[in-house]
Design a protein around this motif. Structure first.
Motif, PDB file in Angstrom:
ATOM      1  N   VAL A 190     -55.517  10.853 129.054  1.00 22.58           N
ATOM      2  CA  VAL A 190     -56.834  10.236 129.211  1.00 22.58           C
ATOM      3  C   VAL A 190     -56.774   8.809 128.683  1.00 22.58           C
ATOM      4  O   VAL A 190     -56.347   8.570 127.548  1.00 22.58           O
ATOM      5  CB  VAL A 190     -57.914  11.028 128.442  1.00 22.58           C
ATOM      6  N   GLU A 191     -57.193   7.849 129.517  1.00 24.64           N
ATOM      7  CA  GLU A 191     -57.278   6.461 129.084  1.00 24.64           C
ATOM      8  C   GLU A 191     -58.685   6.171 128.587  1.00 24.64           C
ATOM      9  O   GLU A 191     -59.671   6.622 129.178  1.00 24.64           O
ATOM     10  CB  GLU A 191     -56.917   5.513 130.230  1.00 24.64           C
ATOM     11  N   VAL A 192     -58.789   5.421 127.499  1.00 22.42           N
ATOM     12  CA  VAL A 192     -60.081   5.110 126.892  1.00 22.42           C
ATOM     13  C   VAL A 192     -60.403   3.643 127.138  1.00 22.42           C
ATOM     14  O   VAL A 192     -59.716   2.755 126.609  1.00 22.42           O
ATOM     15  CB  VAL A 192     -60.072   5.401 125.379  1.00 22.42           C
ATOM     16  N   PRO A 193     -61.441   3.333 127.948  1.00 18.42           N
ATOM     17  CA  PRO A 193     -61.798   1.944 128.222  1.00 18.42           C
ATOM     18  C   PRO A 193     -62.736   1.390 127.157  1.00 18.42           C
ATOM     19  O   PRO A 193     -63.380   2.136 126.414  1.00 18.42           O
ATOM     20  CB  PRO A 193     -62.497   2.038 129.581  1.00 18.42           C
ATOM     21  N   SER A 194     -62.829   0.070 127.106  1.00 14.32           N
ATOM     22  CA  SER A 194     -63.742  -0.571 126.172  1.00 14.32           C
ATOM     23  C   SER A 194     -65.165  -0.480 126.701  1.00 14.32           C
ATOM     24  O   SER A 194     -65.424  -0.854 127.846  1.00 14.32           O
ATOM     25  CB  SER A 194     -63.356  -2.038 125.986  1.00 14.32           C
ATOM     26  N   PRO A 195     -66.117  -0.014 125.891  1.00 19.01           N
ATOM     27  CA  PRO A 195     -67.498   0.094 126.376  1.00 19.01           C
ATOM     28  C   PRO A 195     -68.200  -1.254 126.466  1.00 19.01           C
ATOM     29  O   PRO A 195     -69.198  -1.387 127.156  1.00 19.01           O
ATOM     30  CB  PRO A 195     -68.167   1.001 125.328  1.00 19.01           C
ATOM     31  N   VAL A 196     -67.693  -2.275 125.726  1.00 21.61           N
ATOM     32  CA  VAL A 196     -68.322  -3.591 125.727  1.00 21.61           C
ATOM     33  C   VAL A 196     -67.248  -4.667 125.650  1.00 21.61           C
ATOM     34  O   VAL A 196     -66.079  -4.376 125.372  1.00 21.61           O
ATOM     35  CB  VAL A 196     -69.289  -3.753 124.523  1.00 21.61           C
ATOM     36  N   ALA A 197     -67.657  -5.912 125.876  1.00 19.73           N
ATOM     37  CA  ALA A 197     -66.762  -7.047 125.675  1.00 19.73           C
ATOM     38  C   ALA A 197     -66.902  -7.538 124.238  1.00 19.73           C
ATOM     39  O   ALA A 197     -67.996  -7.526 123.669  1.00 19.73           O
ATOM     40  CB  ALA A 197     -67.101  -8.168 126.648  1.00 19.73           C
TER      41      ALA A 197
ATOM     42  N   CYS B 238     -56.758   2.371 124.693  1.00 20.01           N
ATOM     43  CA  CYS B 238     -55.719   3.288 124.233  1.00 20.01           C
ATOM     44  C   CYS B 238     -55.582   4.453 125.199  1.00 20.01           C
ATOM     45  O   CYS B 238     -56.393   4.608 126.115  1.00 20.01           O
ATOM     46  CB  CYS B 238     -56.009   3.804 122.821  1.00 20.01           C
ATOM     47  N   GLU B 239     -54.567   5.264 124.967  1.00 21.58           N
ATOM     48  CA  GLU B 239     -54.292   6.427 125.808  1.00 21.58           C
ATOM     49  C   GLU B 239     -54.196   7.656 124.923  1.00 21.58           C
ATOM     50  O   GLU B 239     -53.514   7.641 123.886  1.00 21.58           O
ATOM     51  CB  GLU B 239     -52.989   6.214 126.573  1.00 21.58           C
ATOM     52  N   LEU B 240     -54.904   8.716 125.319  1.00 23.33           N
ATOM     53  CA  LEU B 240     -54.882   9.983 124.597  1.00 23.33           C
ATOM     54  C   LEU B 240     -54.134  11.019 125.413  1.00 23.33           C
ATOM     55  O   LEU B 240     -54.174  10.996 126.644  1.00 23.33           O
ATOM     56  CB  LEU B 240     -56.313  10.484 124.332  1.00 23.33           C
ATOM     57  N   GLU B 241     -53.462  11.932 124.737  1.00 20.04           N
ATOM     58  CA  GLU B 241     -52.754  13.013 125.418  1.00 20.04           C
ATOM     59  C   GLU B 241     -53.293  14.350 124.941  1.00 20.04           C
ATOM     60  O   GLU B 241     -53.423  14.580 123.733  1.00 20.04           O
ATOM     61  CB  GLU B 241     -51.251  12.938 125.147  1.00 20.04           C
TER      62      GLU B 241
END
Length: 507
Positions: free
Chosen positions: A45-52, A36-39
């Protein structure tokens, strides 16, 4: 189960708004894939996945305001994320194959990595490849160009050899320190390159054999409007997908539809194909960021503009009298920008709120001047910053402006060159503008607009005379600067330019 939480947003930033979810519950995700993307009020700020795994739940929906470390979503690991694991392994195998291919006979292979992009910059877009697979390259020869939100970064070849693999195609987004390509040296590199260069052709054959490839939306629309069958168009895009320009080429070559689709509208034979005459170009990251920030400035600040005019007679007289000696001694031409910069520095000391910014419920007054000088470049508008310009001489200002201008034209500006400005000057006069009302460069509270110099009849001492006049403007944030302060600032700039001796006497 793994929690996805709001990352650190930056100094003094305590909350953000969930702008966009790129995934929905039930979707499989890979490690570091964007969720997701936060403003915030300052950055995105882009939020990446911490795990698969599998995105099992979204806790904070789009539009919600969340604090630092707040729970955004949950990811199920293990079997639920098994679909993501093979993709990651397959990608890893592709990278390994690309990196090992040149080692067959050449001996040495060198990875081309994304260079350091600057503080707080975590990704970039591959805008242009100057070389293709199979080309020989010299050490330090430019391979490709990356675009970030603020600057363009050229990537040189770390070694001489043959470009045997491109891992990040044009238009793809890459993270800092990601692998872009592979270079191999020696005889084996030359042998490996043609084999890899034929890969797209084989891929195209596989596509024609029935592989499901999604054509570009603009190409689909153009084919429907032209009544072209998909089989009548040769795709040149990645994996053989049809692009809009492929449709245009097919139409120009006189290709007729093998079986017009039901969606195609009846067209007169002589009707012009508007779609074929259009061109869709993706905005660069720089232009996207500039557009967003300018709109944010309009939405956030109470922007107002006041105007005045300056008689440039005295400044032009001084410049004409001393420009030859000035250039001979200092090695730089005397322009008008140093006069305007000096005049603004004096006026900013008298009206300090113009050199201030709003931070929440506080006003930060800057007891220094870092002057932004707006400059147009082929890739868009940039605003390099000249630091502590209030302590510099006329020659120092002209040299700094010249150096920054050259870096801007050459695409060599860094993040540090464009951050920290406290006030900006925009010279629209160089393009012929007669009057301008520039938009603020946030978080700054003021920007001076310069227009072109034009001879106009003026009444001086009861007589009509011809004088070289320039309209100037000050766009300002009315939340912090009142009308009196703005008008006074512009009058002070006018007074010092019409009588430059005031600059020498600090009046």
């Amino acid at each position: 189960m793994t929690d996805v939480r709001v990352p650190t947003l930056g100094e003094s930033v305590t909350e953000a708004t969930v702008a966009t979810w790129f995934k929905k519950p039930g979707d499989t995700v890979a490690v570091d894939e964007m969720l997701c993307e936060l403003e915030t009020d300052k950055v995105t700020v882009e939020v990446p996945s911490p795990v698969a795994g599998t995105l099992s739940e979204i806790v904070a929906a789009e539009g919600e305001t969340v604090g630092v470390d707040a729970l955004l979503a949950s990811i199920s690991e293990g079997d639920a994320g098994s679909d993501a694991a093979p993709k990651a392994k397959e990608a890893a195998k592709d990278d390994e194959a690309a990196s090992q291919a040149p080692r067959n006979e050449s001996g040495a292979s060198v990875d081309v990595m994304v260079p350091t992009l600057g503080e707080s910059v975590t990704e970039a877009t591959v805008s242009t490849w100057f070389k293709k697979v199979g080309d020989t390259v010299a050490q330090d020869e430019m391979l490709c160009e990356l675009e970030t939100d603020k600057v363009s970064v050229e990537v040189p070849a770390p070694a001489a050899g043959t470009l045997t693999g491109i891992l990040a195609e044009e238009g793809s987004t890459v993270e800092a320190s990601a692998k872009l390509a592979v270079i191999s040296s020696g005889a084996g590199a030359t042998a490996a390159a043609p084999a890899q260069a034929t890969a797209p052709a084989a891929s195209g054959a596989e596509i024609s054999g029935g592989k499901d490839v999604e054509d570009a939306p603009s190409a689909k629309k153009a084919m429907a409007e032209a009544g072209l069958n998909r089989d009548a168009v040769t795709g040149t895009g990645r994996d053989g997908r049809v692009m809009k320009e492929d449709v245009a080429k097919a139409i120009a070559a006189g290709t007729t539809a093998a079986a017009p689709t039901a969606a195609a509208k009846p067209r007169a034979p002589s009707a012009p194909d508007d779609a074929a005459r259009e061109e869709r170009v993706k905005m660069t990251r720089l232009k996207q960021t500039m557009a967003r920030r300018l709109k944010e400035a309009q939405n956030t600040a109470a922007i107002l503009t006041t105007f005045n005019e300056v008689d440039m007679t005295e400044v032009m007289a001084i410049r004409n009298a001393y420009k030859a000696d000035f250039e001979k001694k200092h090695g730089v031409r005397m322009g008008f920008m140093s006069f305007f910069t000096k005049a603004c520095c004096h006026a900013l000391k008298e009206i300090p709120e113009v050199n201030a910014e709003i931070d929440g419920t506080d006003v930060i007054y800057k007891n220094y001047v870092h002057m932004g000088v707006a400059a147009g470049t082929p890739t868009g508008l940039v605003v390099p910053v000249i630091r502590d310009v209030d302590t510099m001489s006329f020659a120092g200002i002209e040299k700094a402006i010249g150096d920054m201008g050259k870096k801007a034209r050459d695409g060599k500006l860094t993040m540090a060159d464009m951050t920290g400005g406290t006030f900006t000057i925009s010279n629209g006069g160089v393009y012929g503008s007669l009057m301008t009302a520039p938009i603020l460069n946030p978080p700054q509270s003021g920007i001076l607009g310069m227009a072109k110099i034009q001879d106009r009849p003026m009444v001086v001492g009861g007589e009509i005379v011809i004088r070289p006049m320039m309209y100037i403007s000050l766009s300002y944030d009315h939340r912090i600067i009142d009308g009196k302060g703005a008008v006074t600032f512009l009058v002070r700039v006018k007074e010092m330019l019409e009588d430059p001796r005031r600059l020498l006497m600090d009046l």
